[in-house]
Design an enzyme around this catalytic site. Sequence first.
Site, short mmCIF file in Angstrom:
data_model
loop_
_atom_site.label_atom_id
_atom_site.label_comp_id
_atom_site.label_asym_id
_atom_site.label_seq_id
_atom_site.Cartn_x
_atom_site.Cartn_y
_atom_site.Cartn_z
N ARG A 113 -12.49 -2.87 -8.07
CA ARG A 113 -12.50 -3.65 -6.83
C ARG A 113 -13.93 -3.79 -6.32
O ARG A 113 -14.64 -2.79 -6.17
CB ARG A 113 -11.70 -2.89 -5.75
N TYR A 160 -11.48 1.53 10.08
CA TYR A 160 -12.63 2.09 9.37
C TYR A 160 -13.05 1.27 8.16
O TYR A 160 -13.98 1.61 7.47
CB TYR A 160 -12.37 3.55 8.95
N LYS A 161 -12.33 0.17 7.88
CA LYS A 161 -12.70 -0.70 6.76
C LYS A 161 -13.64 -1.79 7.30
O LYS A 161 -14.77 -1.49 7.66
CB LYS A 161 -11.44 -1.23 6.09
N PHE A 172 0.85 -1.20 0.00
CA PHE A 172 0.00 0.00 0.00
C PHE A 172 0.89 1.26 0.00
O PHE A 172 1.92 1.28 0.66
CB PHE A 172 -0.89 -0.03 1.24
C1 LIG Z 1 -6.31 1.67 4.14
C2 LIG Z 1 -4.88 1.29 4.34
C3 LIG Z 1 -4.00 2.12 5.05
C4 LIG Z 1 -4.45 3.45 5.55
O1 LIG Z 1 -3.58 4.09 6.40
P1 LIG Z 1 -4.10 5.43 7.13
O2 LIG Z 1 -2.99 5.86 7.96
O3 LIG Z 1 -5.34 5.07 7.87
O4 LIG Z 1 -4.45 6.41 6.06
C5 LIG Z 1 -2.71 1.66 5.28
N1 LIG Z 1 -2.29 0.47 4.79
C6 LIG Z 1 -3.12 -0.35 4.09
C7 LIG Z 1 -2.64 -1.67 3.60
C8 LIG Z 1 -4.42 0.06 3.82
O5 LIG Z 1 -5.24 -0.72 3.12
#
Ligand SMILES: *Cc1c(COP(=O)(O)O)cnc(C)c1O
Length: 420
Positions: free
Chosen positions: A380, A231-232, A129
């Site tokens: 997705r 939040y997911k 990510f």
């Molecule tokens: C959604 C997501 C994040 C988000 O990081 P934030 O600090 O909450 O913005 C990080 N890593 C992965 C793999 C994600 O899917």
Amino acid sequence: MTTFRTARSYAEDLDAADPLAGFRDRFALDGPPPIYLDGNSLGPLPRVTRARIAEVVGDEWGAGLVRSWHRWIGLPGEAGDLLGEHLIGAAPGQVAVCDSTTVNLYKLACAALDARPGRTVIVTDDDNFPTDRYVLQGIAAQRGCELRMIGTDLDQGVDEAALRDAVDDAVALVSLSHVAYRSGALADMAAITAIAHGAGALALWDLCHSAGAVPVELDASGADLAVGCTYKYLNAGPGAPAFLYVRRDLQPGLRQPVWGWFGQRQQFDMGPAYDPAPGIGQFLTGTPQIIGTAAVQEGARLLGEAGIGRLRAKGVALTGYLIALADEWLAPHGVTVASPRRDERRGSHVTLAHPEAWRISQALIRAGVIGDYRTPDRLRLGPAPAYTRFVDVWDALDILRDIMTDGTYMNATVARPVVT
Ligand SMILES: *Cc1c(COP(=O)(O)O)cnc(C)c1O
């Protein structure tokens, strides 16, 4: 899938037999609902969370004011223990809810490097990510370390052989995502952790796309460190605080870089020098976000009640069904499955590939199906198991089939907004 049938009645039968069917009503999916297949980006609002937040705001903040800190002070650890117990396989005292995933990754990666003096390499993969790659790049730049990227197949996820080749006795840390954000590929946490340990490195896992969707066994897999958002699949709301995990036996030997007063032993002594709290408390920084942390507790309890085993079984069934329908209906239109087909290697979303994926995603949203687009040409679809019905998958794929057949998606704009 031997019993797979393409009639909608088949999906209705699966819903009728679904032991989690009743959980959909626990969410505020009111109104004329779009078909929501983006809970892997932002989960919906649990009804119990709406009530709990009203209580925290109205009673605890509104009436209780500063006196409520007596109850709030323990929340980061209490919410962390709930996550550990129900969803991520961690015994109490090893998980805290605080900060963002990005910040927690920074804290734990720095702590890991400091714990391996003389080693100057961080290993990650080139499809990790973005925030993970950027944070690790930043740490490497600040410390003069090397960030070693292994090449990853966009659809199949991390290649263990490539990882084995990349780790040697200069590596301090291996940092990877458990479920890949684009393809949904699910990594073997125990096997990869063992590869890191074999070279004397620590393993740090990002659980953003796994927590609440697939069983995670942090303690049993030997993982050292983990971070993840809430939040997911955990449905704690936009910007709710993240979690971090530090294995108990590592806690005394690690020192995170943000020396805030919430990580201090006897915080309210207001002492002259930083003296880190024993245990997981050291990994907190400043004042925790109480409203969001309360929402994490409710999300963890709700999914705990559903049971991660049942959530996983339904997630596999939903994504398998989605893939079967895509093969049947969409492959003739040039849409291919860009996620692992083996159930045990797939998380809870499915990614489809087509050169016009962006315009197709826009046409889908206009038709009431909310998924999302990911570069370069991916659509997705995340049927989160707590509230998605099999008929939602059937209806979404039926609408997608119509869109592909009539070709009107070509009228959608090619310009992309800030958020996709
Ligand atoms: C959604 C997501 C994040 C988000 O990081 P934030 O600090 O909450 O913005 C990080 N890593 C992965 C793999 C994600 O899917």
